[in-house]
Write a protein that holds these residues in place. Structure first.
Motif, PDB file in Angstrom:
ATOM      1  N   GLY A 117      16.662   5.351  -3.247  1.00 15.70           N
ATOM      2  CA  GLY A 117      16.676   3.887  -3.329  1.00 15.70           C
ATOM      3  C   GLY A 117      15.759   3.479  -4.449  1.00 15.70           C
ATOM      4  N   PHE A 118      15.736   2.176  -4.732  1.00 14.05           N
ATOM      5  CA  PHE A 118      14.804   1.715  -5.755  1.00 14.05           C
ATOM      6  C   PHE A 118      13.761   0.919  -5.073  1.00 14.05           C
ATOM      7  N   ASP A 119      13.177   1.414  -3.978  1.00 15.84           N
ATOM      8  CA  ASP A 119      12.284   0.502  -3.313  1.00 15.84           C
ATOM      9  C   ASP A 119      11.033   0.315  -4.125  1.00 15.84           C
ATOM     10  N   VAL A 120      10.968  -0.777  -4.805  1.00 16.08           N
ATOM     11  CA  VAL A 120       9.764  -1.102  -5.542  1.00 16.08           C
ATOM     12  C   VAL A 120       8.923  -1.890  -4.557  1.00 16.08           C
ATOM     13  N   ALA A 121       7.696  -1.438  -4.331  1.00 19.06           N
ATOM     14  CA  ALA A 121       6.864  -2.127  -3.358  1.00 19.06           C
ATOM     15  C   ALA A 121       6.677  -3.563  -3.803  1.00 19.06           C
ATOM     16  N   LYS A 122       6.786  -4.481  -2.837  1.00 19.43           N
ATOM     17  CA  LYS A 122       6.647  -5.883  -3.187  1.00 19.43           C
ATOM     18  C   LYS A 122       5.163  -6.196  -3.293  1.00 19.43           C
ATOM     19  N   THR A 123       4.705  -6.483  -4.497  1.00 13.85           N
ATOM     20  CA  THR A 123       3.289  -6.818  -4.637  1.00 13.85           C
ATOM     21  C   THR A 123       3.197  -8.243  -5.150  1.00 13.85           C
ATOM     22  N   GLY A 124       1.992  -8.794  -5.076  1.00 12.26           N
ATOM     23  CA  GLY A 124       1.821 -10.135  -5.618  1.00 12.26           C
ATOM     24  C   GLY A 124       2.394 -11.189  -4.688  1.00 12.26           C
ATOM     25  N   ASP A 125       2.520 -12.394  -5.213  1.00 17.27           N
ATOM     26  CA  ASP A 125       2.895 -13.537  -4.378  1.00 17.27           C
ATOM     27  C   ASP A 125       4.369 -13.860  -4.458  1.00 17.27           C
ATOM     28  N   ALA A 126       5.030 -13.377  -5.498  1.00 19.00           N
ATOM     29  CA  ALA A 126       6.449 -13.673  -5.627  1.00 19.00           C
ATOM     30  C   ALA A 126       7.067 -12.600  -6.500  1.00 19.00           C
ATOM     31  N   ARG A 127       8.386 -12.459  -6.378  1.00 14.82           N
ATOM     32  CA  ARG A 127       9.070 -11.433  -7.142  1.00 14.82           C
ATOM     33  C   ARG A 127      10.244 -12.062  -7.878  1.00 14.82           C
ATOM     34  N   ILE A 128      10.324 -11.764  -9.170  1.00 13.30           N
ATOM     35  CA  ILE A 128      11.408 -12.320  -9.982  1.00 13.30           C
ATOM     36  C   ILE A 128      12.266 -11.179 -10.519  1.00 13.30           C
ATOM     37  N   GLY A 129      13.565 -11.287 -10.333  1.00 17.09           N
ATOM     38  CA  GLY A 129      14.465 -10.265 -10.859  1.00 17.09           C
ATOM     39  C   GLY A 129      15.128 -10.748 -12.137  1.00 17.09           C
ATOM     40  N   PHE A 130      15.144  -9.895 -13.146  1.00 15.46           N
ATOM     41  CA  PHE A 130      15.828 -10.225 -14.402  1.00 15.46           C
ATOM     42  C   PHE A 130      17.178  -9.536 -14.411  1.00 15.46           C
ATOM     43  N   VAL A 131      18.233 -10.321 -14.610  1.00 16.65           N
ATOM     44  CA  VAL A 131      19.566  -9.749 -14.655  1.00 16.65           C
ATOM     45  C   VAL A 131      20.175 -10.105 -15.996  1.00 16.65           C
ATOM     46  N   GLY A 132      20.934  -9.191 -16.570  1.00 15.09           N
ATOM     47  CA  GLY A 132      21.579  -9.539 -17.833  1.00 15.09           C
ATOM     48  C   GLY A 132      22.299  -8.335 -18.383  1.00 15.09           C
ATOM     49  N   PHE A 133      23.202  -8.571 -19.325  1.00 10.02           N
ATOM     50  CA  PHE A 133      23.904  -7.466 -19.968  1.00 10.02           C
ATOM     51  C   PHE A 133      22.929  -6.679 -20.837  1.00 10.02           C
ATOM     52  N   PRO A 134      23.303  -5.461 -21.180  1.00  3.88           N
ATOM     53  CA  PRO A 134      22.460  -4.720 -22.115  1.00  3.88           C
ATOM     54  C   PRO A 134      22.321  -5.505 -23.417  1.00  3.88           C
ATOM     55  N   SER A 135      21.204  -5.326 -24.065  1.00  3.99           N
ATOM     56  CA  SER A 135      20.927  -5.898 -25.394  1.00  3.99           C
ATOM     57  C   SER A 135      20.952  -7.421 -25.487  1.00  3.99           C
ATOM     58  N   VAL A 136      20.661  -8.104 -24.362  1.00  6.14           N
ATOM     59  CA  VAL A 136      20.474  -9.554 -24.500  1.00  6.14           C
ATOM     60  C   VAL A 136      18.990  -9.864 -24.681  1.00  6.14           C
ATOM     61  N   GLY A 137      18.161  -8.817 -24.639  1.00  2.00           N
ATOM     62  CA  GLY A 137      16.734  -9.039 -24.869  1.00  2.00           C
ATOM     63  C   GLY A 137      15.908  -9.110 -23.605  1.00  2.00           C
ATOM     64  N   LYS A 138      16.407  -8.501 -22.516  1.00  2.00           N
ATOM     65  CA  LYS A 138      15.616  -8.509 -21.275  1.00  2.00           C
ATOM     66  C   LYS A 138      14.284  -7.793 -21.465  1.00  2.00           C
ATOM     67  N   SER A 139      14.351  -6.599 -22.051  1.00  2.00           N
ATOM     68  CA  SER A 139      13.123  -5.799 -22.156  1.00  2.00           C
ATOM     69  C   SER A 139      12.100  -6.490 -23.039  1.00  2.00           C
ATOM     70  N   THR A 140      12.591  -7.075 -24.138  1.00  2.00           N
ATOM     71  CA  THR A 140      11.673  -7.786 -25.033  1.00  2.00           C
ATOM     72  C   THR A 140      11.011  -8.929 -24.280  1.00  2.00           C
ATOM     73  N   LEU A 141      11.829  -9.664 -23.541  1.00  4.61           N
ATOM     74  CA  LEU A 141      11.312 -10.810 -22.796  1.00  4.61           C
ATOM     75  C   LEU A 141      10.276 -10.336 -21.775  1.00  4.61           C
ATOM     76  N   LEU A 142      10.629  -9.281 -21.050  1.00  2.00           N
ATOM     77  CA  LEU A 142       9.714  -8.791 -20.022  1.00  2.00           C
ATOM     78  C   LEU A 142       8.401  -8.316 -20.619  1.00  2.00           C
ATOM     79  N   SER A 143       8.493  -7.506 -21.690  1.00  2.00           N
ATOM     80  CA  SER A 143       7.239  -6.970 -22.207  1.00  2.00           C
ATOM     81  C   SER A 143       6.437  -8.070 -22.881  1.00  2.00           C
ATOM     82  N   ASN A 144       7.119  -9.035 -23.517  1.00  2.00           N
ATOM     83  CA  ASN A 144       6.364 -10.123 -24.136  1.00  2.00           C
ATOM     84  C   ASN A 144       5.737 -11.054 -23.093  1.00  2.00           C
TER      85      ASN A 144
END
Length: 334
Positions: free
Chosen positions: A56-83
């Motif tokens: 599974g991908f059980d990522v432990a829920k940490t912090g106060d809220a969790r936001i999921g990023f969804v999108g096609f490849p190469s729309v810039g998700k990784s750039t957005l996340l790391s920035n």
């Protein structure tokens, strides 16, 4: 699995062929119920137990809220996340290629917000392809979903992603249908409508419930409901999650086009690469997460404004507050 997929395709084809009108509403309602049941089989395979749950991908829920990023490849998700994580967090941005890695965390207005990249939802995940199932299981636990779109080809992608999430029982930017539903042991189907209904009549409601082998229940329609609304209530496993559409790469369009985009509801235009409009995005994220900050004050000292206790605005009782700090606290609480 392939048998289920074939059945789904068959029903979808039939729905596409059927004209929508009063006479066919009943038939379409039945087809929708059948479809929902088949989809559920895909998400939760029958037989259970089997060879363990698989990875599974059980990522432990940490912090106060969790936001999921969804999108096609190469729309810039990784750039957005790391920035985003790079600008605002003390936590380093990790590799965001898969979900097995540690997610990013940003601190904003005293809240710790976990950012997850949800890869590969898009390739027919709702039909059980790929690792879509685990990804969706994580998506369902998010407090907010950001759909990242390329501003040059947004609408096609938006539709595909929405369908994919809808197929998994994730409802974006909508409230649970205002339908009362209670199963009983006997007495047949009792239907009460407190306002005029344009789609559901007693006949349709009965046949949808019959599809679920439910023959005794009280159903109260408190708003003008659709067959889909009724099915959502009967399935009972739908999650209602707010969603922001993030339109990336605005450095490639004109100011006039940008003005039009700003009018689209739930939309925030940004450029992940140039870090444009991040403050607007964060402000909007904060609005949609609906969090409440509670500042604690040690006896005889000033309140600590650096680290508030953050709770969702729907759960702000003293008990919720104590549970957030530590579950033993409530026992000693006077």
């Amino acid at each position: 699995m392939s048998g289920t997929l074939a059945k789904i395709a068959e029903i979808e084809a039939e729905m596409a062929r059927t004209q929508k009108n009063k006479a066919t509403a009943h038939h379409l309602g039945l087809l929708k119920a059948r479809l929902a049941k088949l989809r559920r089989e895909l998400i939760t395979p029958k037989g259970g137990g089997g060879g363990g749950p698989g990875e599974g991908f059980d990522v432990a829920k940490t912090g106060d809220a969790r936001i999921g990023f969804v999108g096609f490849p190469s729309v810039g998700k990784s750039t957005l996340l790391s920035n985003l994580a790079g600008v605002y967090s003390e936590v380093a941005a990790y590799e965001f290629t898969t979900l097995t890695t540690v997610p990013g965390v940003i601190r904003y207005k005293g809240a710790k917000i976990q950012l997850l990249d949800l890869p590969g939802i898009i390739e027919g995940a709702k039909d059980g392809k790929g690792r879509g199932r685990q990804v969706i299981a994580v998506a369902r636990t998010c407090n907010l979903i950001l759909i990242v779109l390329d501003v040059l080809k947004p609408l096609g992608h938006k539709k595909i992603i929405e369908n994919e999430l809808e197929g998994f029982g994730i409802r974006l930017n909508s409230k649970p249908p205002n339908i009362g539903y209670k199963k009983k042991d006997k007495g047949g189907i009792n239907l009460t409508a407190t306002c005029p209904q344009s789609e559901l009549d007693a006949e349709t409601v009965k046949s949808i419930l019959a599809e679920y082998k439910i023959h005794n229940a009280d159903v109260t329609l408190r708003s003008d409901a659709t067959a889909d609304d009724l099915i959502d209530v009967v399935e009972g496993n739908r999650v209602y999650i707010p969603c922001i559409y993030v339109l990336n790469k605005i450095d490639q369009i004109s100011i006039e086009e940008l003005d039009i985009i700003y009018k689209v509801p739930h939309c925030v235009p940004i450029s992940a690469h140039h870090r444009w409009n991040f403050d607007d995005l964060l402000e909007r994220i904060w609005d949609y997460l609906r969090l409440v900050r509670i500042y604690t004050k040690p006896k005889g000292q000033l309140p600590d404004y650096t680290s508030p206790v953050v709770l969702p605005d729907s759960r702000t009782t003293v008990e919720d507050f104590c549970m957030k700090i530590h579950k033993n606290l409530i026992k000693e609480f006077k």
